[in-house]
Structures are given as structure tokens and as C-alpha cells.
Design a protein around this motif. Sequence first.
Motif, PDB file in Angstrom:
ATOM      1  N   PRO A 245       6.344  -0.020   6.577  1.00 12.45           N
ATOM      2  CA  PRO A 245       4.983   0.465   6.830  1.00 12.45           C
ATOM      3  C   PRO A 245       4.197  -0.488   7.721  1.00 12.45           C
ATOM      4  CG  PRO A 245       5.533   0.636   4.503  1.00 12.45           C
ATOM      5  CD  PRO A 245       6.609  -0.167   5.131  1.00 12.45           C
TER       6      PRO A 245
ATOM      7  N   GLU B 282       3.691   1.707  15.515  1.00 14.08           N
ATOM      8  CA  GLU B 282       4.856   2.593  15.437  1.00 14.08           C
ATOM      9  C   GLU B 282       5.929   2.176  16.443  1.00 14.08           C
ATOM     10  OE1 GLU B 282       5.897   7.380  15.316  1.00 14.08           O
ATOM     11  OE2 GLU B 282       3.918   6.671  15.986  1.00 14.08           O
TER      12      GLU B 282
ATOM     13  N   LEU C 202       2.801   3.775   9.987  1.00  9.43           N
ATOM     14  CA  LEU C 202       1.977   4.022   8.807  1.00  9.43           C
ATOM     15  C   LEU C 202       1.532   2.701   8.204  1.00  9.43           C
ATOM     16  CD1 LEU C 202       4.192   6.759   7.124  1.00  9.43           C
ATOM     17  CD2 LEU C 202       2.265   7.098   8.674  1.00  9.43           C
TER      18      LEU C 202
ATOM     19  N   GLU D   9      -2.483   1.885   0.321  1.00  4.06           N
ATOM     20  CA  GLU D   9      -2.663   3.225  -0.213  1.00  4.06           C
ATOM     21  C   GLU D   9      -4.097   3.407  -0.707  1.00  4.06           C
ATOM     22  OE1 GLU D   9       0.174   3.890  -3.282  1.00  4.06           O
ATOM     23  OE2 GLU D   9       1.767   4.465  -1.887  1.00  4.06           O
TER      24      GLU D   9
ATOM     25  N   LEU E 281      -6.292   8.835   9.027  1.00  3.34           N
ATOM     26  CA  LEU E 281      -5.276   9.821   8.689  1.00  3.34           C
ATOM     27  C   LEU E 281      -5.107  10.781   9.868  1.00  3.34           C
ATOM     28  CD1 LEU E 281      -6.371  10.561   5.009  1.00  3.34           C
ATOM     29  CD2 LEU E 281      -4.432   9.173   5.747  1.00  3.34           C
TER      30      LEU E 281
ATOM     31  N   ILE F 111      -2.425   8.142  -0.727  1.00  2.00           N
ATOM     32  CA  ILE F 111      -1.959   8.390   0.637  1.00  2.00           C
ATOM     33  C   ILE F 111      -2.049   7.092   1.428  1.00  2.00           C
ATOM     34  CG2 ILE F 111      -4.214   9.021   1.635  1.00  2.00           C
ATOM     35  CD1 ILE F 111      -2.747  11.306   3.107  1.00  2.00           C
ATOM     36  N   ARG F 112      -1.190   6.952   2.456  1.00  2.00           N
ATOM     37  CA  ARG F 112      -1.199   5.764   3.310  1.00  2.00           C
ATOM     38  C   ARG F 112      -1.873   6.069   4.639  1.00  2.00           C
ATOM     39  NH1 ARG F 112       4.362   4.615   1.540  1.00  2.00           N
ATOM     40  NH2 ARG F 112       4.384   2.686   0.323  1.00  2.00           N
TER      41      ARG F 112
ATOM     42  N   GLU G 214      -0.746   8.805   7.623  1.00  2.00           N
ATOM     43  CA  GLU G 214      -0.010   9.978   7.152  1.00  2.00           C
ATOM     44  C   GLU G 214      -0.751  11.267   7.494  1.00  2.00           C
ATOM     45  OE1 GLU G 214       2.840   8.533   3.568  1.00  2.00           O
ATOM     46  OE2 GLU G 214       0.816   9.159   2.979  1.00  2.00           O
TER      47      GLU G 214
END
Length: 256
Positions: A140, A144, A177, A181, A204, A236-237, A240
Motif C-alpha cells: 500500500p 502507484e 493505495l 484505513e 477516494l 476503506i483505504r 480505493e
Amino acid sequence: MNSPWGVLKHLIIIVLIVALILFVFFFVYLPSTTNHGQTITVPKITGMRLDEVESFLEDNNLRYFVSDSSYSTSKKPFEVLTQDPVPGSKVKEDRKIYISYNMKTPPQIKMPKLVDGSVKNAQMILKSYDLQVGEVRFVPDLQENAVLKQLHQGKEIAPGAPITKSSVIDLVVGNGLGNDEFDVPRVVGMPVDEATVLLVGQNLQVGSITYQTAPNGEADGTVLRQRPNAGSGARIRVGELVDLWVAGPEPVQPVE
């Protein structure tokens, strides 16, 4: 006193002697010492071991000289990789054949910098350095496909550190990501444009948006359902996706 004819005869004899000497030198002595007109076909020695080459070439009246060496995992140690002249060439006796061979142990090079570049670029760099790509592990992180760590035998290796060619390098790569969380935000009942602003503001991504008939007469553009659902401790991270179901017909896209 010598007559003109006598002088002429002496000159003719001298010319004939000189001509004979030149003939013997260029057409008898010189060819015999340089093997004029005698050639040898160069045999193939690539693929042979270095310790086999010397006696083999001696049997063929040839010699060799090592001009280069390199390292390849696909070749045996001390295997002859290249030769010049190539097999089948015509050369004179005692000609040197220039060869390169595969070293027994790989040479050391400086480790390249892979961190902060893309994983695709890192793979190309490793190949150009004769290093092998090992495990590519995604973790994570908001970056990216960016290389976060470069590892050798389970430990980080710094750019410029000595490393042997053909070594295996593992990569730790961001998956886009975040690691933190948080509770899934509730957007059901909100206008879709406000829901989008809220989701993007919390880092998000808005996934698919499906338009459908409102079951309870909700106004067009109202969010009817979301996935993942909010509440009940749902987490949720960052980065996402959140899919939305919205009341009303799908908006007509403008013609470009």
C-alpha cells in the motif's frame, strides 16, 4: 681498349644476372618464406573450452590471442564466445585467432538507482546492467507502480554499492493505495455531484456510476446505493474505489 661490343656484352650479362637474382628472390625465396599461395581454413572454436583451444589450434598451425572476456549465466566457464576471423575464413599459417571467453565468476558492478522510478523502467535498467529481476512485491502506497525499495538477498542495497553481475534484485512497489484505513463515508441520499466532491476530497476514487429508476420517488441525480456500504464499522483505504447507483436516466454526453 675494350670495343663497344665488348662493353655491351658485359652490360647484357650484368642485366641478366640482376634479373635472375630478382626472379629467384621474388618468385622462389620470398614465396617459400611467406607461404605464398598456401592458406588454412579457420576452424570453429566457439563453444570450446579455453584449455582445449591452444592444442587444437597448434594442430591446425594457428595461434590464438584473448582480446576480451565477459560473463553469461547461459554459458559454461571459460567457454569461447567469439572468434575473429570467423570459421571458414582463409588465412596463412601461424595466424592469430582473436577470441573472447566466458569468465568463471561474474564481475562486480555498481548497483543502479531504481527507487522513485517506475517498475517498468527498473526492469529495463536491471536488464541493461545484466542483473536479474526477482520478486516484485506490491505494498500500500499512493505512488502507484513506483519502486519504493530495491533489495538484494532480503536487504536493501544502496545505489553505487558493489554487486556481482547476474545477481537477483527484488523490488517493493507502490500499489497506488494508501496504508491508512478510515470509516467508509456515507453518500447515499446526496446529489451525485456533492457525493463525488466528498469522495475525491477524502482521496477516494469514484468507480462506476449506474443510473436506475428511483424506487421511492427520489429526485433525479440522488445517490440511491453505494459500494462499499457505510456504517457497521466498514473501513476503506486511500485511493480505493466507491461505486454509486444514482436515480434517473443516464445523462446524455455532449457530442465532441
